[in-house]
Design a protein around this motif. Structure first.
Motif, PDB file in Angstrom:
ATOM      1  N   ARG A  72     -33.605  14.655  33.406  1.00 59.54           N
ATOM      2  CA  ARG A  72     -32.245  15.197  33.514  1.00 59.54           C
ATOM      3  C   ARG A  72     -32.127  16.533  32.767  1.00 59.54           C
ATOM      4  O   ARG A  72     -31.494  17.473  33.251  1.00 59.54           O
ATOM      5  N   SER A 130     -33.137  14.029  40.149  1.00 52.72           N
ATOM      6  CA  SER A 130     -32.506  14.831  39.109  1.00 52.72           C
ATOM      7  C   SER A 130     -32.171  16.229  39.614  1.00 52.72           C
ATOM      8  O   SER A 130     -31.070  16.747  39.400  1.00 52.72           O
ATOM      9  N   THR A 134     -28.169  16.989  40.355  1.00 49.68           N
ATOM     10  CA  THR A 134     -27.604  17.943  39.407  1.00 49.68           C
ATOM     11  C   THR A 134     -27.267  19.252  40.120  1.00 49.68           C
ATOM     12  O   THR A 134     -26.228  19.869  39.870  1.00 49.68           O
ATOM     13  N   MET A 153     -16.840  15.555  41.831  1.00 56.56           N
ATOM     14  CA  MET A 153     -17.534  14.341  41.423  1.00 56.56           C
ATOM     15  C   MET A 153     -17.075  13.129  42.218  1.00 56.56           C
ATOM     16  O   MET A 153     -17.867  12.215  42.490  1.00 56.56           O
ATOM     17  N   GLY A 157     -19.702  11.251  44.474  1.00 55.85           N
ATOM     18  CA  GLY A 157     -19.905   9.850  44.124  1.00 55.85           C
ATOM     19  C   GLY A 157     -19.767   8.932  45.318  1.00 55.85           C
ATOM     20  O   GLY A 157     -20.511   7.955  45.463  1.00 55.85           O
ATOM     21  N   PHE A 325     -15.759   7.992  36.309  1.00 53.61           N
ATOM     22  CA  PHE A 325     -16.797   9.030  36.346  1.00 53.61           C
ATOM     23  C   PHE A 325     -16.202  10.422  36.547  1.00 53.61           C
ATOM     24  O   PHE A 325     -16.456  11.332  35.740  1.00 53.61           O
ATOM     25  N   LEU A 349     -24.940  12.729  33.588  1.00 51.99           N
ATOM     26  CA  LEU A 349     -25.525  11.725  34.478  1.00 51.99           C
ATOM     27  C   LEU A 349     -26.492  10.809  33.734  1.00 51.99           C
ATOM     28  O   LEU A 349     -26.633   9.632  34.087  1.00 51.99           O
ATOM     29  N   ASP A 353     -27.507   6.684  33.759  1.00 52.40           N
ATOM     30  CA  ASP A 353     -28.881   6.200  33.930  1.00 52.40           C
ATOM     31  C   ASP A 353     -29.257   5.221  32.825  1.00 52.40           C
ATOM     32  O   ASP A 353     -29.860   4.175  33.084  1.00 52.40           O
TER      33      ASP A 353
END
Length: 402
Positions: A72, A130, A134, A153, A157, A325, A349, A353
């Motif tokens: 990340r 990642s 991202t 987001m 999502g 989130f 993020l 994880d």
């Protein structure tokens, strides 16, 4: 006060924002199909075809989330230095290469060698995810402006959740009707579809390329409260998806599949109809209300005297978790300078994880000692702590952006 607005963004309308985000949502959906589709097929392949133990299956499944967490920081730094579009254009081919390794594994007759090639593919899929995730999130913020971080987001999502939800049954079907070779070919195809879409989307300016980068740990220091609150709020989701089927079976109930459907329906519908609320009302307020709803869902699951109560609890858990989130994402992005936005997205993020990785084993220990209901009581406690962090732990933080 630092202004986080991208120089290229001219406050698009809601309709224009939706049009600008649509191709990025499609990219996330295509990319995450390559993540979700193999998941249910891998146990069938590693245990049923290659004849390795369930322990090996667990390691194979866990390799990709582990390498995702570990990369990340790299992905966030890459986005800030080279731009989100470049990150996506690098991540999606890597995901397709991982699919090619799945294909190669299926074609190798020697089980140990086939497993070794599969391991390389799983390791490669981590940085691929990642980079493209991202990148697409930062790309979306750059296209519609940081003032619409919540809607970015929310929609991305939805794409992630839909891809994982549709990919799992599709992966089972492909594995049962054809073989793992076909699963691998599909894992190659979906990222390439996303890559074709990405080629047609113009880049946004690289805000951080010519500026001094804020160190990763300092960025984490800016957003750890928001990330920690999100991490706690994610624990009930991880418990529900891992143990609700076994919980229903332990009580002699039918309908565990409906509990997962209820969760997914609540999650997606709230994001569809209320995804703008974090941007309009502020992240803290939306997250606090959401956590009360999520806690109520966990309470119903814990005390459920019948499957109907448990179904309602699962649905309310999805409704409550849905906006946490994007709400915490809004708060996190306000606290970082624009040249470090990619690092902030990657770090943010990573909190999810980590929760995904540790919740299952911890909940398993709790269930072994006190039974399945204890896991939902722990989920209720996690919601309460997250609520306290949001309400009482963020008031004195400096506001670094508009």
């Amino acid at each position: 006060m630092m202004n986080n607005a991208s120089p290229s963004v001219s406050s698009p309308s809601s309709h224009e924002s939706a049009l600008r985000l649509l191709p990025l949502v499609a990219i996330v959906f295509s990319g995450f199909l390559a993540v979700g589709l193999p998941l249910p097929a891998l146990p069938l392949y590693v245990n049923g075809v290659l004849d390795f133990s369930p322990l090996v299956v667990g390691w194979i499944i866990g390799l990709q989330p582990l390498t995702t967490i570990l990369t990340r920081k790299f992905a966030g730094t890459y986005v800030d230095r080279h731009g989100p579009r470049q990150s996506v254009m690098m991540g999606l081919p890597m995901a397709a290469m991982a699919g090619l390794l799945y294909v190669a594994s299926a074609l190798i007759p020697h089980p140990s060698l086939a497993l070794a090639v599969l391991v390389v593919g799983r390791v490669l899929m981590g940085p691929a995810e990642s980079l493209f995730l991202t990148g697409t999130m930062t790309w979306g913020i750059g296209r519609v402006g940081p003032q619409r971080t919540g809607i970015v987001m929310s929609w991305q999502g939805i794409a992630m959740f839909a891809a994982l939800g549709l990919g799992a049954p599709l992966g089972v079907w492909v594995m049962q009707q054809v073989d793992f070779l076909a699963v691998g070919l599909a894992t190659v195809a979906f990222p390439l579809l996303g890559l074709a879409i990405a080629w047609r989307v113009p880049p946004v300016p690289v805000v951080g390329g010519a500026r001094k980068q804020v160190p990763f740990l300092r960025v984490i220091g800016m957003i750890w409260r928001q990330g920690g609150a999100l991490s706690l709020a994610s624990a009930p989701f991880a418990v529900l998806t891992a143990f609700v089927v076994l919980y229903f079976a332990s009580r002699g109930w039918d309908g565990a599949g409906l509990a997962l459907t209820g969760f997914a329906a609540g999650y997606i519908l709230v994001r569809l109809f209320f995804g703008r609320l974090p941007d309009q009302l502020g992240g803290r307020k939306v997250a606090a209300i959401s956590l009360v709803i999520e806690a109520l869902g966990q309470f119903l699951l814990w005390m459920a005297p019948s499957p109907g109560f448990a179904l309602a609890g699962a649905t309310l858990t999805g409704v409550g978790f849905s906006l946490v989130f994007p709400a915490m994402g809004v708060e996190a992005m306000r606290r970082v300078p624009p040249e470090s936005r990619g690092v902030a997205v990657g770090g943010f993020l990573a909190f999810v994880d980590i929760t995904s990785g540790v919740t299952g084993p911890l909940a398993g220990l709790l269930i072994g000692a006190y039974g399945y209901r204890a896991a939902f009581l722990a989920g209720l406690a996690a919601c309460a702590i997250s609520f306290a962090v949001i309400v009482f732990g963020m008031g004195r933080e400096p506001q670094r952006g508009a």
